[in-house]
Design an enzyme around this catalytic site. Structure first.
Site, PDB file in Angstrom:
ATOM      1  N   ASN A  95       0.820  -1.229   0.000  1.00 38.09           N
ATOM      2  CA  ASN A  95       0.000   0.000   0.000  1.00 38.09           C
ATOM      3  C   ASN A  95       0.845   1.267   0.000  1.00 38.09           C
ATOM      4  O   ASN A  95       0.698   2.154   0.838  1.00 38.09           O
ATOM      5  CB  ASN A  95      -1.013   0.001   1.163  1.00 38.09           C
ATOM      6  N   ASN A 278      -5.387  -0.566  13.028  1.00 34.32           N
ATOM      7  CA  ASN A 278      -6.416  -1.420  12.465  1.00 34.32           C
ATOM      8  C   ASN A 278      -5.830  -2.780  12.122  1.00 34.32           C
ATOM      9  O   ASN A 278      -4.947  -2.844  11.291  1.00 34.32           O
ATOM     10  CB  ASN A 278      -6.988  -0.769  11.203  1.00 34.32           C
ATOM     11  N   ASP A 305       3.650  -5.319  11.786  1.00 33.97           N
ATOM     12  CA  ASP A 305       2.762  -4.358  11.123  1.00 33.97           C
ATOM     13  C   ASP A 305       3.287  -2.933  11.323  1.00 33.97           C
ATOM     14  O   ASP A 305       2.522  -1.982  11.520  1.00 33.97           O
ATOM     15  CB  ASP A 305       1.308  -4.488  11.605  1.00 33.97           C
ATOM     16  N   HIS A 309       3.761   6.747  10.571  1.00 34.09           N
ATOM     17  CA  HIS A 309       2.969   7.936  10.209  1.00 34.09           C
ATOM     18  C   HIS A 309       3.630   9.135  10.870  1.00 34.09           C
ATOM     19  O   HIS A 309       4.223   9.012  11.949  1.00 34.09           O
ATOM     20  CB  HIS A 309       1.528   7.823  10.712  1.00 34.09           C
TER      21      HIS A 309
HETATM   22  O1  DOR Z   1      -2.932   0.069  11.447  1.00 35.93           O
HETATM   23  C1  DOR Z   1      -2.750  -0.181  10.263  1.00 35.93           C
HETATM   24  N1  DOR Z   1      -1.891   0.551   9.529  1.00 35.93           N
HETATM   25  N2  DOR Z   1      -3.444  -1.169   9.712  1.00 35.93           N
HETATM   26  C2  DOR Z   1      -3.413  -1.404   8.392  1.00 35.93           C
HETATM   27  O2  DOR Z   1      -4.065  -2.313   7.950  1.00 35.93           O
HETATM   28  C3  DOR Z   1      -2.621  -0.517   7.505  1.00 35.93           C
HETATM   29  C4  DOR Z   1      -1.533   0.139   8.213  1.00 35.93           C
HETATM   30  C5  DOR Z   1      -0.927   1.290   7.458  1.00 35.93           C
HETATM   31  O3  DOR Z   1      -0.584   1.118   6.266  1.00 35.93           O
HETATM   32  O4  DOR Z   1      -0.753   2.356   8.035  1.00 35.93           O
HETATM   33 ZN    ZN Z   2      -0.239  -3.826   7.605  1.00 36.90          ZN
END
Ligand code: DOR
Ligand code: ZN
Length: 424
Positions: A95, A278, A305, A309
């Site tokens: 992504n 998430n 994960d 950000h």
């Molecule tokens: O918390 C999350 N951040 N869950 C996800 O599924 C995507 C990820 C992100 O790309 O920031």
């Molecule tokens: Zn992820």
């Protein structure tokens, strides 16, 4: 590079080869070598004094943000954070911007990763643009070097599309990694549905939003015979569904992340956006069930994960804040707590963080037998440190663990015999 490296007096923990003993490790030409008769004068010798020597840790779920969001993380900064956390390899989710849904993005990532501080295994998108309407070109992406497929960050809403994705993926011998979320239930939710969400006045996401989707993936894996891996398991109900499917012989593996076995939704109190991700942090019962599933093998791997950000996305109202936390530099100490708590052995930890990720992704690693490539992590299980913003290697700072006193960390990381982190 040609210098002989000797890791002396370490505790070698190599469960694949049934080793847990004090053994010196010799590294020659980037590979594990048999011990020689004498030590050459120019050898680089580290006396490890009982520290653990384990196969390089592999994080099978990270977001490196390049291409497109380099202000949050780059392949260079993300792999540097990985090395500091003890990881020798990472799998990066598609992504980015543009999405890694075609061979040219895959090749771009792999070119950028040449010489990086960790090996990088790109994950390609399941659907074009990860928008769930049309399958991406798997053959082309496989040729370019993707290690697996996922629309992570979003669920594949259409069950028929997911069925076709599994069929098409297994014909290319590619694993499907599922972001399991029933979006009609999670829609607009920003935390776990619980007394805490009620008290905070935030819209909740029930456990069923995950377990319904997990069940669908496992039913489709059974139908198609495909291999599926469930990403970031956060609930005890998902664990029960996965256990049920494994008992039926479905080809399923699953991971959880350190925050799900360390924190609960109580961390959201005070509207801390660094506790927003998430799937969301869940209840104490869920946390306990996840811990037991790591112990009994229902969950196969620990993955971070790692979702960097910037303050732009996090220093806003809780509802509007971006989902996700960084994890590469805290994963090992948080996971070592499971060993200290007596829940799992050191060998099981190595399985969860190295052996299983290598096996699931079908990449090298997870073993320190003679002749293997020298991807190695040296761990000091006793080293204590305070995790502060100033010491973070990642470009982003969004962690709920800032200020925590942690115990255990990687003190030496080697990729193909090259030292990528040295905190000895
Ligand atoms: O918390 C999350 N951040 N869950 C996800 O599924 C995507 C990820 C992100 O790309 O920031
Ligand atoms: Zn992820």
């Amino acid at each position: 590079m040609n210098t002989l490296i000797i890791l002396k007096n370490g505790r070698l923990i190599d469960p694949v080869n049934s080793v847990d003993a004090q053994v010196d490790v010799w590294i020659k030409d980037g590979c594990i070598a048999g011990p020689g008769d004498s030590i050459p004068v120019d050898a680089l010798v580290y006396d490890l004094d009982g520290k653990w020597v384990v196969p390089g840790l592999i994080d099978m779920h990270v977001h490196l943000r390049e291409p497109g969001q380099e202000y949050k993380e780059t392949i260079e900064s993300g792999t540097a954070a990985a090395a500091a956390g003890g990881f020798t390899a990472v799998a990066c989710m598609p992504n980015t911007n543009p999405i890694n849904d075609n061979a040219s993005v895959t090749r771009f990532i792999l070119e950028k990763a040449v010489g990086a501080a960790a090996r990088v295994y790109p994950v390609g998108a399941i659907s074009k643009g990860s928008n769930g309407s049309e399958l991406a070109e798997y053959g082309e992406m496989k040729m370019a070097g993707v290690a697996a497929l996922s629309d992570d960050g979003r669920p594949v809403v259409d069950s028929q599309l997911m069925r076709r994705a599994m069929e098409y993926a297994s014909s290319h011998n590619l694993l499907v990694i599922s972001h399991s979320e029933e979006s009609s239930l999670s829609h607009n939710g920003s935390m776990n549905e619980s007394v805490v969400s009620t008290r905070l006045g935030l819209k909740g996401i029930p456990n069923a939003a995950e377990s319904i989707a997990v069940f669908r993936e496992l039913a489709l894996a059974e139908l198609t015979g495909a291999s599926v891996h469930i990403a970031h398991v956060s609930t005890g109900d998902s664990v029960d569904v996965i256990r049920f499917a494994k008992d039926r012989g479905v080809r399923v593996t699953a991971e959880t992340s350190p925050h799900y076995f360390t924190l609960t939704d109580a961390a959201v109190e005070g509207y801390d956006t660094n506790a927003k991700m998430n799937p969301p942090l869940r209840s104490e019962l869920d946390r306990q069930k996840i811990r037991l599933a790591l112990q009994d093998g229902t969950l196969d791997a620990i993955a971070t994960d790692h979702a960097p950000h910037s303050v732009l996305e996090k220093s806003v109202e809780f509802d509007h804040a971006a989902n996700g936390i960084i994890g590469l530099e805290t994963s090992l100490p948080l996971s070592l707590a499971l060993v200290r708590d007596g829940l799992i052995s050191a060998g099981r930890l190595v399985e969860l963080m190295s052996v299983a990720p290598a096996r699931i992704l079908g990449v090298p690693g997870g073993s320190l037998a003679i002749g293997e490539v020298a991807d190695i992590t040296v761990i000091d299980p006793d080293r204590q440190f305070v995790y502060t913003e100033e010491t973070i290697i990642s470009k982003s700072r969004n962690s709920p663990f800032i200020g925590w006193k942690l115990q255990g960390r990687a003190v030496l990381t080697l990729v193909g015999g090259r030292i990528t982190h040295n905190g000895l």
